[in-house]
Design an enzyme around this catalytic site. Structure first.
Site, mmCIF file in Angstrom:
data_model
loop_
_atom_site.group_PDB
_atom_site.id
_atom_site.type_symbol
_atom_site.label_atom_id
_atom_site.label_comp_id
_atom_site.label_asym_id
_atom_site.label_seq_id
_atom_site.Cartn_x
_atom_site.Cartn_y
_atom_site.Cartn_z
ATOM 1 N N ALA A 71 0.844 -1.203 0.000
ATOM 2 C CA ALA A 71 0.000 0.000 0.000
ATOM 3 C C ALA A 71 0.875 1.248 0.000
ATOM 4 O O ALA A 71 2.088 1.150 0.156
ATOM 5 C CB ALA A 71 -0.903 -0.023 1.225
ATOM 6 N N CYS A 72 0.259 2.393 -0.155
ATOM 7 C CA CYS A 72 0.943 3.694 -0.186
ATOM 8 C C CYS A 72 1.892 3.823 1.000
ATOM 9 O O CYS A 72 1.486 3.528 2.111
ATOM 10 C CB CYS A 72 -0.094 4.819 -0.154
ATOM 11 S SG CYS A 72 0.577 6.472 0.011
ATOM 12 N N PRO A 73 3.129 4.254 0.821
ATOM 13 C CA PRO A 73 3.789 4.685 -0.411
ATOM 14 C C PRO A 73 4.593 3.576 -1.070
ATOM 15 O O PRO A 73 5.508 3.876 -1.820
ATOM 16 C CB PRO A 73 4.715 5.789 0.096
ATOM 17 C CG PRO A 73 5.154 5.299 1.444
ATOM 18 C CD PRO A 73 4.025 4.446 1.989
ATOM 19 N N GLY A 74 4.258 2.326 -0.813
ATOM 20 C CA GLY A 74 5.003 1.193 -1.367
ATOM 21 C C GLY A 74 5.176 1.229 -2.880
ATOM 22 O O GLY A 74 6.300 1.131 -3.367
#
Lengths: 83, 188
Positions: free
Chosen positions: A21-24
């Protein structure tokens, strides 16, 4: 690019960031961009809705060209060209 | 003819001068840099600070984190011990979270149930753990500065702080001067 053009576009690298998920996805994209040549197209797979909005911003900031996104079952393909 | 040449030369010189001043202005303009003063030691706020930092670093913005006051808990290493502390310092050390993995939530903490639930959800939804975020931060060259004064005030010592490749100790003036030359600044 239109949806048809995106479906047929030749991709130099695929970044599968669906597990993160963000920021992945952004971090994965940043790591991968160094491995492709200028003019190459990279697609980023993400299940995170925010990525669809974030990647164009990232491209704009980094000077890359955002090409568009395709909606798949349960995830997105976001396309960009390295500049 | 001679006169015309002189006038042209003067005009050219004037143009060079204006260009010089414009270049100087550009050189002094704000850097693509994000210093964040992190004062809160709540799990949710540390996560927010790290997510923003990583996103900025992924965009090649230079990120400088200033950990101060309650946020010092997030840069403590629970496996490290410091000797020679007075009674108040020892008390602070005991009562405050011993590492980034022992932080409380600002809301819905429920005696530690909240953080457990959040960590479970983060794992399930693919959000990086704080350990992973600090690892990514180190790889991206995000700088961590620990506020010397608040460390001293709360009785913490350098020996008990985390191992991090871009770690330094400084004071408020460092944050202010770096904030002053940056295009963005945040306070968490």
């Amino acid at each position: 690019m239109t949806q048809e053009e995106l479906i047929n576009v030749k991709v130099a690298k695929t970044v599968d960031a669906r597990g993160t998920a963000c920021p992945g996805p952004l971090l994965e994209a940043k790591k991968a961009i160094g491995t492709i040549k200028v003019g190459d197209i990279m697609e980023i797979l993400s299940a995170d809705e925010g990525t669809k909005v974030d990647i164009p911003k990232w491209c704009q900031k980094q000077g890359h060209e955002y090409l568009g996104a395709l909606e798949e079952k349960g995830y997105f393909k976001v396309f960009m060209k390295k500049k | 003819m001679q006169n015309d040449g002189n006038i042209q030369l003067v005009a050219l010189q004037q143009e060079v001068e204006t260009l010089k001043s414009k270049v100087a202005l550009l050189e002094n303009s704000r850097k693509d840099q994000l210093p964040i003063a992190i004062v809160s030691g709540d799990l949710d706020k540390i996560i927010a600070a790290m997510v923003i930092s990583l996103a900025a670093a992924a965009m090649d913005t230079k990120v400088r984190l200033f950990f101060s006051f309650w946020a010092l808990s997030a840069v403590r290493d629970r496996n490290k011990k410091a000797n020679g502390k007075d009674i108040i310092s020892k008390m602070f050390g005991m009562m405050l979270p011993k590492s980034r993995n022992n932080l409380n939530l600002s809301k819905m903490n429920m005696a530690g149930m909240g953080p457990m639930m959040i960590k479970y959800l983060m794992k399930k939804k693919g959000v990086l753990s704080l350990d992973r975020m600090f690892g990514e931060a180190a790889a991206l060259g995000i700088e961590i500065t620990i506020c010397e004064m608040s460390m001293d005030l709360m009785g913490f010592k350098k020996e008990e702080m985390i191992d991090y490749p871009h770690l330094r100790y400084a004071g408020a003036a460092t944050f202010v001067s770096e904030a002053n030359e940056s295009s963005m600044q945040l306070f968490i």
